[in-house]
Design a protein around this motif. Structure first.
Motif, PDB file in Angstrom:
ATOM      1  N   HIS A   1      -3.640   7.754   2.294  1.00 16.77           N
ATOM      2  CA  HIS A   1      -3.003   6.804   3.197  1.00 16.77           C
ATOM      3  C   HIS A   1      -1.643   7.347   3.574  1.00 16.77           C
ATOM      4  O   HIS A   1      -1.187   8.342   3.014  1.00 16.77           O
ATOM      5  CB  HIS A   1      -2.929   5.395   2.600  1.00 16.77           C
ATOM      6  CG  HIS A   1      -1.928   5.218   1.498  1.00 16.77           C
ATOM      7  ND1 HIS A   1      -2.120   5.699   0.223  1.00 16.77           N
ATOM      8  CD2 HIS A   1      -0.705   4.601   1.484  1.00 16.77           C
ATOM      9  CE1 HIS A   1      -1.084   5.370  -0.532  1.00 16.77           C
ATOM     10  NE2 HIS A   1      -0.209   4.716   0.200  1.00 16.77           N
TER      11      HIS A   1
ATOM     12  N   SER B   1       3.713   3.518  -4.145  1.00 11.68           N
ATOM     13  CA  SER B   1       4.457   2.269  -4.302  1.00 11.68           C
ATOM     14  C   SER B   1       3.832   1.475  -5.455  1.00 11.68           C
ATOM     15  O   SER B   1       2.746   1.804  -5.936  1.00 11.68           O
ATOM     16  CB  SER B   1       4.359   1.447  -3.008  1.00 11.68           C
ATOM     17  OG  SER B   1       3.021   1.022  -2.808  1.00 11.68           O
TER      18      SER B   1
ATOM     19  N   HIS C   1       2.577   6.862   4.481  1.00 10.55           N
ATOM     20  CA  HIS C   1       3.825   6.105   4.367  1.00 10.55           C
ATOM     21  C   HIS C   1       4.633   6.478   5.598  1.00 10.55           C
ATOM     22  O   HIS C   1       5.015   7.635   5.751  1.00 10.55           O
ATOM     23  CB  HIS C   1       4.587   6.489   3.096  1.00 10.55           C
ATOM     24  CG  HIS C   1       4.017   5.859   1.859  1.00 10.55           C
ATOM     25  ND1 HIS C   1       4.537   6.098   0.605  1.00 10.55           N
ATOM     26  CD2 HIS C   1       2.993   4.984   1.686  1.00 10.55           C
ATOM     27  CE1 HIS C   1       3.838   5.391  -0.291  1.00 10.55           C
ATOM     28  NE2 HIS C   1       2.895   4.726   0.348  1.00 10.55           N
TER      29      HIS C   1
ATOM     30  N   GLU D   1       0.277   1.847   8.348  1.00 15.75           N
ATOM     31  CA  GLU D   1      -0.282   2.841   7.447  1.00 15.75           C
ATOM     32  C   GLU D   1      -1.729   3.120   7.848  1.00 15.75           C
ATOM     33  O   GLU D   1      -2.483   2.209   8.176  1.00 15.75           O
ATOM     34  CB  GLU D   1      -0.234   2.334   5.990  1.00 15.75           C
ATOM     35  CG  GLU D   1       1.176   2.187   5.465  1.00 15.75           C
ATOM     36  CD  GLU D   1       1.228   1.969   3.947  1.00 15.75           C
ATOM     37  OE1 GLU D   1       0.167   1.936   3.296  1.00 15.75           O
ATOM     38  OE2 GLU D   1       2.349   1.830   3.430  1.00 15.75           O
TER      39      GLU D   1
ATOM     40  N   ASP E   1       0.527   0.416  -4.413  1.00 17.23           N
ATOM     41  CA  ASP E   1      -0.464   1.500  -4.475  1.00 17.23           C
ATOM     42  C   ASP E   1      -1.060   1.604  -5.872  1.00 17.23           C
ATOM     43  O   ASP E   1      -2.263   1.793  -6.035  1.00 17.23           O
ATOM     44  CB  ASP E   1       0.176   2.850  -4.114  1.00 17.23           C
ATOM     45  CG  ASP E   1       0.538   2.936  -2.643  1.00 17.23           C
ATOM     46  OD1 ASP E   1      -0.041   2.188  -1.837  1.00 17.23           O
ATOM     47  OD2 ASP E   1       1.411   3.768  -2.319  1.00 17.23           O
TER      48      ASP E   1
END
Ligand SMILES: [Zn+2]
Length: 138
Positions: free
Chosen positions: A80, A90, A82, A26, A93
């Protein structure tokens, strides 16, 4: 609270380029802008160097936040990538989201075409609603 995020095509392209350059890990970084329009992408080192999570290098993060302040710009987003999942936050996150008023931008490389979405993440929302999508326009 931001009504939406404007990502001009060259900014969106830069986010995707960064995501691809770190793939399968990532990538992460910050987006600065003014008057609601993103103008500059700051790449930050993912100290985890992981395909599953990111932690922004704290010293780089502070330096860039100072730079953004000094330029008279706004922090418009934290991004960021994925690399193998959808552009949706997520659990990690949400748990690691420390800026409740800053859009979290996620670039997904999962499909044939990259997808960019943005969310407000609040770990302690009184209504229990932790993920709120905000519109991204290019
Ligand atoms: Zn994530």
């Amino acid at each position: 609270v931001s009504a939406g995020l404007v990502l001009p095509p060259e900014i969106a392209d830069e986010l995707v380029a960064h995501a691809r350059s770190e793939n399968p890990n990532e990538c992460c970084g910050m987006i600065a802008g003014i008057d609601g329009v993103a103008r500059r992408v700051y790449r930050v080192t993912n100290t985890e160097a992981s395909p599953f999570m990111y932690v922004m290098d704290p010293r780089e993060q502070l330096r860039i936040m100072d730079e953004i302040d000094e330029a008279g710009w706004d922090l418009m987003g934290i991004y960021h990538s994925h690399t193998r999942s959808a552009a949706y936050p997520s659990r990690t996150d949400v748990e690691l989201a420390f800026f409740p008023l800053t859009p979290y931008v996620i670039v997904s490389l999962q499909g044939a075409d990259p997808v960019i979405r943005a969310f407000l993440l609040t770990r302690t929302a009184p209504d229990g609603k932790q993920i709120e999508e905000i519109p991204v326009t290019t």
